[in-house]
Design an enzyme around this catalytic site. Structure first.
Site, PDB file in Angstrom:
ATOM      1  N   GLN A 180       2.122   2.164  -0.550  1.00 37.19           N
ATOM      2  CA  GLN A 180       1.088   1.456  -1.012  1.00 37.19           C
ATOM      3  C   GLN A 180       1.643  -0.082  -1.019  1.00 37.19           C
ATOM      4  OE1 GLN A 180      -0.594   2.465  -4.790  1.00 37.19           O
ATOM      5  NE2 GLN A 180      -1.895   0.432  -4.584  1.00 37.19           N
ATOM      6  N   PHE A 181       1.389  -0.840   0.025  1.00 34.82           N
ATOM      7  CA  PHE A 181       1.919  -1.960   0.280  1.00 34.82           C
ATOM      8  C   PHE A 181       1.327  -3.041  -0.740  1.00 34.82           C
ATOM      9  CE2 PHE A 181      -2.267  -2.462   2.368  1.00 34.82           C
ATOM     10  CZ  PHE A 181      -2.749  -4.053   2.082  1.00 34.82           C
ATOM     11  N   THR A 182       0.067  -2.797  -1.438  1.00 39.96           N
ATOM     12  CA  THR A 182      -0.453  -3.811  -2.399  1.00 39.96           C
ATOM     13  C   THR A 182       0.519  -3.858  -3.716  1.00 39.96           C
ATOM     14  OG1 THR A 182      -1.874  -2.105  -3.544  1.00 39.96           O
ATOM     15  CG2 THR A 182      -2.793  -3.240  -1.508  1.00 39.96           C
TER      16      THR A 182
END
Length: 150
Positions: free
Chosen positions: A78-80
């Protein structure tokens, strides 16, 4: 690496209406990778995840790890998690690694978690549009950043 760890009764991830990973009792781990992350970070994080004593013992005290409890792990990229929200209302993801750096570290983290846990783990698909379903148990949610080890 930044991780959000949730103790769950059940969790699953679906991509294009196909379940790619599912667990019963265990940990749902969302992980974000940045360019500064390395092998030492993923080894430290894996050990921390597997040995976190956040499951109840016989006295209903959080004193048992997922490994000791026989639980499972569902790992999702999850890059966020590396969103910068200081300026304006649109998050910036400049600190999140691009796939050419993040994918090899993500894949190494999978291997390390399996080794540390002593069994296979479930995963999502890196970069896919994933639908995550979970039943948080507690609720228990822990945030860990390898850049804040001390």
């Amino acid at each position: 690496m930044r991780a959000v760890i949730q103790r769950v009764s059940t969790a699953s991830v679906t991509v294009d209406n196909i379940v790619t990973g599912a667990i019963q009792k265990g940990l749902l781990v969302l992980v974000g990778i940045e360019d500064a992350d390395n092998q030492e970070d993923l080894q430290w994080l894996s050990s921390k995840i597997v040995n976190l004593r956040i499951f109840n013992d016989e006295n209903e005290v959080m004193n048992v790890s997922v490994k000791d409890d026989g639980g499972d792990i569902l790992l999702i990229s999850q890059f966020t998690l590396h969103a910068a929200t200081k300026k304006g209302n649109r998050p910036s993801y400049i600190k999140a690694s691009k796939p050419d750096i993040a994918i090899p570290l993500y894949e190494q983290l999978i291997v390390q978690l399996q080794q540390d846990l002593g069994k296979p783990i479930s995963t999502g698909i890196f970069g896919a549009d994933m639908k995550v379903s979970l039943l948080n148990d507690g609720p228990v949610t822990i945030v860990i950043d390898t850049k804040n080890k001390e």
